[in-house]
Design an enzyme around this catalytic site. Structure first.
Site, PDB file in Angstrom:
ATOM      1  N   CYS A   1      -0.962  -0.311   5.035  1.00 48.57           N
ATOM      2  CA  CYS A   1      -1.688  -0.933   3.921  1.00 48.57           C
ATOM      3  C   CYS A   1      -2.794  -1.843   4.437  1.00 48.57           C
ATOM      4  O   CYS A   1      -3.819  -2.019   3.768  1.00 48.57           O
ATOM      5  CB  CYS A   1      -0.730  -1.707   3.018  1.00 48.57           C
ATOM      6  SG  CYS A   1       0.175  -3.024   3.857  1.00 48.57           S
TER       7      CYS A   1
ATOM      8  N   HIS B   1       1.991  -7.446   2.154  1.00 52.26           N
ATOM      9  CA  HIS B   1       1.358  -6.223   1.648  1.00 52.26           C
ATOM     10  C   HIS B   1      -0.089  -6.533   1.321  1.00 52.26           C
ATOM     11  O   HIS B   1      -0.408  -7.604   0.789  1.00 52.26           O
ATOM     12  CB  HIS B   1       2.095  -5.716   0.411  1.00 52.26           C
ATOM     13  CG  HIS B   1       1.569  -4.405  -0.108  1.00 52.26           C
ATOM     14  ND1 HIS B   1       1.524  -3.268   0.664  1.00 52.26           N
ATOM     15  CD2 HIS B   1       1.047  -4.065  -1.317  1.00 52.26           C
ATOM     16  CE1 HIS B   1       1.014  -2.276  -0.045  1.00 52.26           C
ATOM     17  NE2 HIS B   1       0.713  -2.740  -1.244  1.00 52.26           N
TER      18      HIS B   1
END
Length: 967
Positions: A254, A889
């Site tokens: 990510c 994230h």
């Protein structure tokens, strides 16, 4: 009539009426399923027979249902149903008897046994470090029927996601739903439109719905299975808006996906690659480049992202190419997105560098020359070695000043930059709350402080001295752990950032004695001692106390600047303090043992320790009096003597007959054993009599033994931890949590910074390394400004993340106020501006680069700084990091210039969202594009040029195929 009342049958032979049985709904239901239901619909109604209301069933409100079940007994099953608006009944409200029942499918957790691979490289962690294994027979993730659930056809997907997330304890971003085609289980439809209803998605009764849970490495099982088969999901093979394409997570990638989406939404650079202009500028001979591979792979990815033919793209080739040239990005670990962004831009620049033969450039000192001249020279030197579309769009100049503290000489340098790393000012400080205990025994006061991360305890004492109006030399820093003193930090020590809240105390001590002027005889005596080669007695005691000093001789002063005592050190040297004594509260707990022992009680410590001042003339009675002064607020007052009513509890309190409700005993550091007696006597401490004897060189630790009845009747436990809060506490907490502005970060970036002794500066005037101060200023702003908020900092030997909220504008951002001041410009320094829309010709690959004076970026220097407003509002990209360091994230937000709308890029998911729903609290990297610039002038003129259509090396491509193609 109540059901419990019996009624006689008037003329018949029958007796009382029978009580109706419990309600039974089982005849209305189909055979019960063996799968548990996540919803409370009670069961599915039969469809083989027509159920008639009033004959087969009746509809009652919930309150009536509860009453009936309480009167006639518990029903086997309840059948709650939802009232909906039905278009078939002229949009009237009807009861939905037959909700949509779906089968919830889940993925079976794969076996932990490693599977054998067929490729030479082992399929992962070799070349490129792919984040997944591709086996010889990649199996489809096995699905199984886990549960059932019933939903109204009017339920939205948002309601279903919220229900399932709460029921199964999943975060919304960690699972998604797929509609499985009953005729083809490989045909999946992602249920991602949360405003769409069950009816809108065409979900039928007993439809299979796949609940896909994200893997621990942030990949999706279905995506990884299709990638292993070199296929794409059905939902990806549909047209979409240009630029609204997600990137598959290949295993904790990510950080890469978010960075790529931000760069991809930088429209001038995307136009450059989408128009294949990079093929005209590939520099395959650059020793600092990647043979053009990074530029080629990124160009291919841009084409896929902006073709509008697929909703998701797997950046396999670019991911593998980055891993080949930067192995640190291999594997499954999470990485810093800003680090990868810097590598990507630097790699693109070197692969597209128009300078094929870089000349040697010597850096010159400013030597008092005007800043404009030095800045122009630095920029020309930079362009002599670096010319590319990346330099044109992203590079600016910083002005660096270093001032020598010895001679005051200021050295000025100008260095290029591709992004600004702005500190978070408030998070460069630590928030401390210290409790101050005064000599008068008043209620302790808590103070709130904000100090720099590298500050020492001396600075903390100065700040507390200012707030509490207590001289610095009268404050003693003590770190308390429960009822004992943990350590006495030195003034030169750095403040620990991991202190337990409420563990830092500052005790007030009597002022040190005044130094009397020396007589002539004392001066002569002192001079003779200085000339003597032997050490003075006091120096010998401090440096290495020996047996000759005696068992009670002090070896330390009271001053905290000379003391740093840990628990182990204090236990070895109990008489370590000269001008104070540490007192701990102690009580005796009776032991209830079957076998009687010599010890009928066991001591235990409680409360907060106190610091008792002492000197040579201190008596035992004065020690008792000072202890009483400190703890009197913890003891309830004596009852009034005129009280006539008898109180047997008070009569039993022996402490009322004593002067003090406690006894002082000399103990060791632990507070349990005696300081004088040998261990085999099991003495709990020798008593200190309350008399006029000199305490002198008594023990440095005293136990305050409370009388049992006094402790029970008079000690107020509620007052033990009570303290007043100074106004500085609320102010410090507010500064700790309140958001800051982007302007505040820019101000901190351009402030003077003091360099410590580990960062000595070599002064060209002093010809030596000296202490100095440093300052950075922005000299030139690029067309595309990248701002990195330094949320990750290395402090006290560990990496920490700042969660400070930074408020930043989405448009009309003007950083021109932070440009360095200009010196007066002479007419000879003026450079003519190019005509609007002009472009520069590309040199042949074998020739020298164009003159720096003909480069448009150099010609626009004066234009940039003549404008009073520098607004960056045309395009905007933001990259956010949520979660903890190393396990968070990354998500990207971008305003698409193609559609003038905002999109959120969460790996393979790309959704449009309104501006007011942007996550601005966790912003990490910001992309601003300056308005009013004609970016066509930065595009190369390809007239007469041929593109470099050479494919990537066969060996390079072969290695990649071994990784990603089934053999």
């Amino acid at each position: 009539m109540s059901p419990k009342v019996s009624r006689k049958n008037g003329g018949g032979a029958g007796g009382a009426l029978q009580k109706p049985p419990a309600i039974n709904n089982n005849p209305l239901l189909v055979n019960p399923s063996k799968y548990t239901s996540l919803t409370n619909e009670g069961g599915r109604l039969r469809r083989d027979t027509t159920l008639v209301r009033g004959k087969d069933f009746e509809i009652v409100p919930e309150c009536i249902w509860r009453a009936l079940t309480s009167w006639y007994g518990e029903s086997v099953v309840a059948l709650p149903r939802t009232v909906i608006n039905s278009f078939a009944h002229n949009n009237r409200s009807v009861l939905e008897l037959y909700p949509i029942c779906v089968k919830i499918m889940r993925h079976q957790i794969p076996s932990q046994r490693p599977q054998q691979t067929t490729t030479i490289t082992g399929m992962m962690a070799g070349i490129g470090g792919m984040a997944f294994n591709l086996t010889a027979n990649p199996a489809q993730p096995r699905r199984y029927h886990a549960q059932t659930a019933s939903f109204s056809r009017k339920h939205t997907m948002r309601q279903i996601y919220e229900f399932l997330g709460g029921k199964l304890r999943f975060y919304r971003e960690d699972f998604r739903l797929w509609k499985i085609n009953p005729k083809d289980d490989q045909n999946l439809t992602l249920l991602e439109d949360e405003d769409k209803t069950v009816e809108g998605y065409g979900i039928e009764d007993m439809q299979q719905i796949l609940l896909e849970v994200r893997n621990k490495d942030l990949t999706w099982p279905e995506e990884m299975s299709q990638l292993a088969k070199n296929k794409t999901l059905k939902k990806d093979d549909v047209p979409t808006q240009k630029g609204a394409t997600g990137l598959n997570n290949l295993g904790n990638t990510c950080f890469m996906n978010a960075a790529l989406q931000c760069v991809s939404n930088t429209r001038p650079l995307t136009d450059y690659f989408y128009g294949k202009l990079h093929l005209f500028e590939l520099n395959r001979d650059n020793p600092l480049g990647m043979k053009g591979h990074i530029a080629q792979r990124y160009g291919e990815l841009v084409k896929d992202l902006w073709s509008g033919t697929s909703r998701t793209v797997a950046p396999l080739k670019l991911r593998w190419t980055i891993g080949k040239y930067a192995p640190r990005f291999n594997g499954f670990q999470q990485h810093d997105s800003q680090e990868l962004l810097s590598f990507l831009l630097d790699g693109l620049h070197e692969d597209l560098n128009r300078v094929h033969n870089k000349p040697y450039v010597e850096l010159k000192d400013s030597d008092g020359r005007p800043d404009r001249v030095v800045a122009r020279e630095a920029w020309e030197n930079h362009l002599l070695r670096n010319q590319s579309i990346v330099v044109d769009l992203f590079h600016g100049i910083l002005k660096s000043q270093v001032r020598c503290k010895e001679c005051g000489h200021v050295s000025v340098r100008f260095d290029p930059y591709s992004h600004l790393s702005l500190p978070l000012p408030m998070d460069s400080c630590i928030h401390l709350e210290v409790i101050v205990q005064k000599l008068d025994g008043s209620v302790p006061v808590k103070y709130g402080l904000r100090l720099n991360m590298d500050e020492k305890y001396r600075a903390m004492k100065r700040e507390v001295s200012r707030l509490a109006d207590i001289p610095v030399e009268e404050l003693l820093v003590v770190e308390v752990s429960g009822p004992i003193v943990k350590s006495l930090p030195r003034d030169e020590q750095k403040i620990r950032t991991l202190l337990v809240p409420g563990s830092l105390f500052l005790y007030q001590l009597p002022p040190p004695p005044l130094i009397q002027p020396m007589t002539e005889e004392e001066e002569e005596s002192g001079l003779s001692q200085l000339l003597s080669p032997t050490l003075s007695p006091s120096a010998a005691i401090v440096s290495s106390p020996g047996p000759a000093a005696g068992p009670r001789s002090p070896n330390h002063s009271r001053s905290p600047s000379n003391v740093s005592i840990s628990t182990a050190e204090a236990s070895k040297a109990p008489d370590l303090f000269e001008n104070f004594v540490i007192g701990v509260h102690r009580k005796m707990n009776l032991l209830d043992l079957y076998f009687l022992s010599s010890q009928k009680s066991r001591p235990s410590l409680f409360g907060t320790p106190i610091i008792i001042p002492r000197k040579e003339s201190t008596t035992n009675a004065e020690i008792y009096q000072f202890v009483w002064t400190q703890i009197a607020r913890l003891v309830s007052p004596l009852p009034p003597s005129e009280l006539k009513t008898a109180n047997h509890a008070l009569d039993c309190d022996d402490s009322l007959g004593y002067e003090y409700p406690f006894i002082l005993k000399e103990v060791q550091k632990d507070g349990f054993s005696c300081d004088r007696c040998p261990w085999y006597r099991f003495c709990r401490g020798c008593k200190v009599e309350c008399n006029g004897e000199l305490y002198g060189r008594g023990s440095s630790f005293l136990a305050i033994d409370w009388e049992a009845t006094a402790l029970h009747l008079r000690y107020q436990t509620t007052q033990e931890k009570f303290h007043e809060e100074h106004a500085s506490v609320a102010a410090s907490r507010q500064k700790q949590t309140e958001p800051i502005d982007l302007d505040t970060c820019l101000q901190a970036f351009t402030q003077w910074e003091e360099l410590d002794e580990d960062q000595l500066y070599y002064c060209s005037k002093c010809k030596a390394h000296c202490l100095a101060s440093k300052k950075l200023d922005i000299w030139r702003l690029p067309p595309i400004l990248i701002i990195n908020l330094k949320r990750f900092q290395y402090l006290n030997g560990r990496w920490v993340k700042s969660h400070k909220i930074v408020n930043f504008p989405l448009q009309e951002f003007d950083p021109s106020a932070y440009l360095a001041e200009r010196d007066p410009r002479s007419p000879s320094e003026t450079t003519p501006l190019p005509p609007t829309g002009s472009s520069f010709p590309l040199p042949p690959s074998t020739s020298e680069p164009p003159s720096v004076h003909q480069h448009p970026r150099l010609q626009q220097v004066e234009q940039y700084h003549q404008q009073g407003m520098y607004q960056l509002s045309h395009d905007f990209c933001s990259q956010c990091h949520t979660g903890i360091l190393g396990g968070g994230h990354y998500v990207a937000y971008a305003k698409n210039d193609e559609h003038k709308r905002w999109f959120v890029y969460n790996d393979s998911s790309c959704k449009e969202l309104p501006e007011n729903q942007l996550d601005k609290n966790s912003a990490y990297i910001l992309f601003y594009e300056r308005e009013g610039i004609d970016f066509t002038r930065f595009m190369p003129d390809t007239t007469g040029r041929e593109p470099d259509l050479a494919e990537i090396d066969d060996e390079f491509e072969s290695d990649f195929k071994k990784m990603c193609v089934l053999q």
